[in-house]
Scaffold this motif. Sequence first.
Motif, short mmCIF file in Angstrom:
data_model
loop_
_atom_site.label_atom_id
_atom_site.label_comp_id
_atom_site.label_asym_id
_atom_site.label_seq_id
_atom_site.Cartn_x
_atom_site.Cartn_y
_atom_site.Cartn_z
N ARG A 36 0.82 -1.21 0.00
CA ARG A 36 0.00 0.00 0.00
C ARG A 36 0.85 1.26 0.00
O ARG A 36 0.54 2.24 -0.67
N ARG A 37 1.95 1.24 0.76
CA ARG A 37 2.80 2.43 0.86
C ARG A 37 3.38 2.80 -0.49
O ARG A 37 3.39 3.98 -0.86
N ARG A 108 11.54 -0.45 2.47
CA ARG A 108 10.21 0.13 2.28
C ARG A 108 10.31 1.59 1.87
O ARG A 108 9.54 2.07 1.04
N ARG A 109 11.27 2.32 2.47
CA ARG A 109 11.46 3.72 2.08
C ARG A 109 11.91 3.80 0.63
O ARG A 109 11.46 4.66 -0.14
N ALA A 112 8.92 3.15 -1.56
CA ALA A 112 8.03 4.30 -1.63
C ALA A 112 8.62 5.38 -2.56
O ALA A 112 7.90 5.97 -3.37
N ASN A 170 -5.12 1.93 -2.16
CA ASN A 170 -5.59 1.32 -0.92
C ASN A 170 -6.43 0.08 -1.17
O ASN A 170 -6.36 -0.88 -0.41
#
Length: 206
Positions: A36-37, A108-109, A112, A170
């Motif tokens: 989602r991120r 994760r960063r 994103a 989402n």
Amino acid sequence: MTLAQVAAFAGVMLLGALAPGPDFAVVVRQAATGGRRAGMAAAAGIAVGVFVWAATAALGVAALLAASATAYTVVKVAGAVYLLYLGVRSLLAARRGGGAEPATEGGRRASAWAGFRQGLLTNVLNPKAAAFFVALMPQFLGDDPRVGGTLVLSVVATLVAGAWFLVVANVVGALRRVFSREGVRRAIDGVTGAALIGLGVRMAAD
């Protein structure tokens, strides 16, 4: 500018955002394979790109791009190459077993940021976005656009596009358990890769 004009502009923008295209494909793939991120980051990148095109159209820069065959071709070729690049990467990921969400916080960063970058570049390198706003903005700003009206419509365009793609991110992210299966990930990468390549070829040939 009246509230009715702003609402009408928002409605037209929503219809434009709903139309399937490179932006939709990028958000779906990022949310399906990166979580989602990553999908929301791609949506944010697209929203920034929409603001850039809306503002430049109101200032007349996008009109110059649409009027100049050379400039239009340069942006078109760059956008087509970028879509082909993303498509090939998706197909290669499908061969390897499909993309997967990074396990570490640093990963994760990075995911994103990659999603934001892909969303932004996909939108900014699409000359059809320039043509869309060149045709749309004067209908609501008139022949003598004011700074306030330009800013309002640019912000509205950004919010509408951003909201729609955040919903997409989402919804897809909520189905993360389904997309975490290797076969599903490979299918997503394969389908979106083929779609991006097709869109890139179509953009180059248009």
